[in-house]
Write an enzyme that holds these catalytic residues in place. Structure first.
Site, short mmCIF file in Angstrom:
data_model
loop_
_atom_site.label_atom_id
_atom_site.label_comp_id
_atom_site.label_asym_id
_atom_site.label_seq_id
_atom_site.Cartn_x
_atom_site.Cartn_y
_atom_site.Cartn_z
N GLU A 25 0.85 -1.20 0.00
CA GLU A 25 0.00 0.00 0.00
C GLU A 25 0.88 1.24 0.00
OE1 GLU A 25 -2.88 0.01 3.17
OE2 GLU A 25 -3.81 1.86 2.45
N ASN A 172 -12.24 -1.38 -1.16
CA ASN A 172 -11.55 -1.99 -0.02
C ASN A 172 -12.25 -1.56 1.26
OD1 ASN A 172 -9.13 -3.03 1.64
ND2 ASN A 172 -9.23 -0.86 2.22
N GLU A 173 -12.48 -2.49 2.15
CA GLU A 173 -13.11 -2.19 3.45
C GLU A 173 -14.23 -1.17 3.25
OE1 GLU A 173 -10.25 -1.56 6.64
OE2 GLU A 173 -9.53 -3.62 6.44
N TYR A 239 -6.72 -9.34 11.28
CA TYR A 239 -5.38 -9.08 11.83
C TYR A 239 -5.25 -9.70 13.22
CZ TYR A 239 -4.29 -5.66 8.16
OH TYR A 239 -4.01 -5.06 6.96
N GLU A 295 -5.86 -9.24 3.54
CA GLU A 295 -5.10 -8.55 4.59
C GLU A 295 -5.07 -9.43 5.81
OE1 GLU A 295 -5.92 -4.39 5.39
OE2 GLU A 295 -6.36 -4.02 3.27
N GLN A 344 2.27 -5.96 5.48
CA GLN A 344 2.47 -5.57 4.10
C GLN A 344 3.95 -5.74 3.77
OE1 GLN A 344 1.05 -1.59 3.38
NE2 GLN A 344 -1.00 -2.06 4.04
O1 AHR Z 1 -2.99 -2.59 6.28
C1 AHR Z 1 -3.33 -1.39 6.90
C2 AHR Z 1 -4.81 -1.04 6.75
O2 AHR Z 1 -5.58 -1.99 7.43
C3 AHR Z 1 -5.36 -1.05 5.36
O3 AHR Z 1 -5.12 0.13 4.68
C4 AHR Z 1 -6.82 -1.23 5.59
O4 AHR Z 1 -7.46 -1.88 4.52
C5 AHR Z 1 -6.87 -2.02 6.89
O5 AHR Z 1 -7.76 -1.46 7.78
#
Ligand code: AHR
Length: 486
Positions: A25, A172-173, A239, A295, A344
């Site tokens: 990103e 995205n999201e 995450y 992600e 990332q």
């Molecule tokens: O990876 C960091 C962020 O986490 C990304 O930009 C977003 O899609 C997610 O909330």
């Protein structure tokens, strides 16, 4: 003693190589300084792409790279990033650190990077603040060979042939930074936007819908019901955060309790994928629609003294455990999980590479990708692991297996921070001809930094074969690859 029960004669889904994908990103030092330094940099580069980073990523067989975000994607206007660099529009990256984005890395640069890496591009396009026309014309610019004004612009910018980009993310999201939409609204938006993303020539776009966060099963339900037939895949973001979003915890300073908590949270990935699979199975029993975890990874507090908007964190053997457990889970779900993208690639979150000026560090997570790369395009060998827990809710041994012709690859993690684990791979009557192994292990805090890189893959010695069993002894906090010749 733990046992991995496998029958190598019984194989399941092919493990899509894209499960070993990455995400880049416009965030912190991921793209700028991490992947791209510009042609005039003293740091060795080819057309601006860091040679050391490209070479390192090629070694782990990077299959696919997602770009330009993340949250950045829904504020990204692709036309700002084409044409002569001096004329490209400058913007402030409001999502990430408020720094100036000069758009010197845009569409042509990203596709050049993918060409150097030998990987597939996965472009995540803007729904939140972009128009249908803007998205449609990006696809045309990328993929059309027709003599249109949009394509002529590509020719003028130095690219005659269409690139044939396949993987296409529509927002995205969208439930959060991508527009704070409700699932019913986004489902309709997805249907509308994807309609005008045309297939050009032989290139069939692989249309990826924005899926849920974590265990938001309602989002999945609504999307599958209302838009399932228009998509090729749907995403999931999860995450591993040991603390709260306000106080996530340090990447390097943690005790055993926090280590175990981190692994427990990481293992939720299995339950979350299973929950989403059950919904997908109802609407799509044939398994046509893929699940893409685009992600995932650890998310800790930023390194002290660094820009909080840059999400720069160090990485230890705890991260290696998270990578190993998660990749084993993805392999086991290979029938539905068709791609995953670690967040990332360089200098951000659970990066596989860290850079500082012209220096480069390979993190423990990098080595896990190296240990697991033989699974790419192998046939899953479904199995069962008999193991106790190394801590409440944490299996002592995690494993997955795949087969390519007469080679069986078994990857394993001993999650205990302090105790070795004796493991038996039982092959249900098949007598192996040979077995060898490689291992990454040490103290849970061990890391590589710009002074020293003690965390490295070593040969795993002492592997024994008895009849149809392979016996291995894994040191504490270890990730291993066992290669069995059948
Ligand atoms: O990876 C960091 C962020 O986490 C990304 O930009 C977003 O899609 C997610 O909330």
């Amino acid at each position: 003693m733990a046992r991995v029960l496998l029958d190598p004669r019984v194989t399941g889904a092919k493990i899509n190589k894209n499960i070993y994908g990455h995400f880049s990103e416009h965030l912190g030092r991921c793209v700028y300084q991490g992947l791209y330094v510009g042609e005039d940099s003293p740091i060795p580069n080819v057309k601006g792409m860091r040679t050391d980073v490209v070479e390192a990523l090629k070694k782990i067989g990077i299959p696919v790279l997602r770009w330009p975000g993340g949250c950045f994607a829904d504020e990204y206007h692709w036309e700002d990033g084409i044409g002569p660099k001096a004329e490209r529009k400058r913007m402030v990256n409001t999502n990430w650190g408020g720094v100036v984005e000069d758009n010197s890395f845009g569409t042509h640069e990203f596709l050049e990077l993918c060409a150097q890496l030998g990987c597939e591009p996965y472009i995540n396009a803007n729904v939140g603040s972009g128009t249908v026309r803007e998205m449609a014309e990006w696809v045309e610019y990328l993929n059309s060979a027709g003599d249109s004004t949009v394509v002529q612009k590509r020719w003028r910018n130095g690219r005659k042939d269409p690139w044939g980009v396949k993987y296409w993310g529509v927002g995205n999201e969208s439930w959060g930074c991508g527009g704070n939409m409700r699932p019913e609204y986004y489902a309709d938006e997805f249907r509308r936007y994807q309609t005008y993303c045309r297939n050009y020539g032989d290139n069939k776009l692989y249309r990826i819908a924005c899926g849920p966060s974590e265990n938001d099963y309602r989002w999945m339900e609504v999307l599958m019901e209302r838009a399932g037939r228009y998509m090729d895949a749907i995403t999931l973001h999860y995450y591993t955060v040991p603390g709260t979003w306000q106080h996530k915890g340090s990447a390097t300073e943690f005790d055993q309790e926090e280590y175990e908590l981190t692994l427990r949270k990481c293992l939720r990935m299995d339950e979350i994928i299973t929950g989403h699979e059950q919904i997908m199975n109802r609407y799509d029993p044939s398994g046509r629609v893929g699940l893409i975890v685009d992600e995932w990874g650890t998310w800790f507090d930023v390194e002290p003294g660094t820009n909080p908007g840059f999400l720069y964190q160090q990485s230890t053997l705890r991260d290696a455990q998270v990578a190993a457990l998660t990749l084993n889970i993805f392999n086991q779900h290979a029938a539905r999980v068709v791609m995953a993208n670690l967040a990332q690639t360089v200098n951000v979150l659970q990066a596989v590479i860290l850079t500082e000026g012209d220096k480069l560090v390979l993190t423990p997570t990098y080595h896990v990708f190296e240990l697991y790369k033989a699974h790419q395009e192998g046939l899953l060998v479904p199995g069962h692991v008999e193991t106790d827990e190394s801590a409440p809710g944490v299996c002592r041994l995690s494993a997955s297996a795949s087969r390519k012709e007469n080679t069986l690859t078994v990857t394993m993690a001993n999650t205990s921070a302090t105790e070795a684990c004796e493991a038996v791979i039982s092959l249900s009557g098949t007598k192996p001809a040979a077995a060898a192994g490689r291992v990454l292990s040490g103290d849970m805090h061990d890391k590589n930094d710009f002074e020293a890189s003690p965390v490295a893959i070593q040969p795993l010695t002492g592997i024994g074969i008895e009849g149809d069993e392979v016996r291995v002894s894994l040191p504490a906090c270890a990730v291993a690859e066992i290669t069995v010749t059948l």
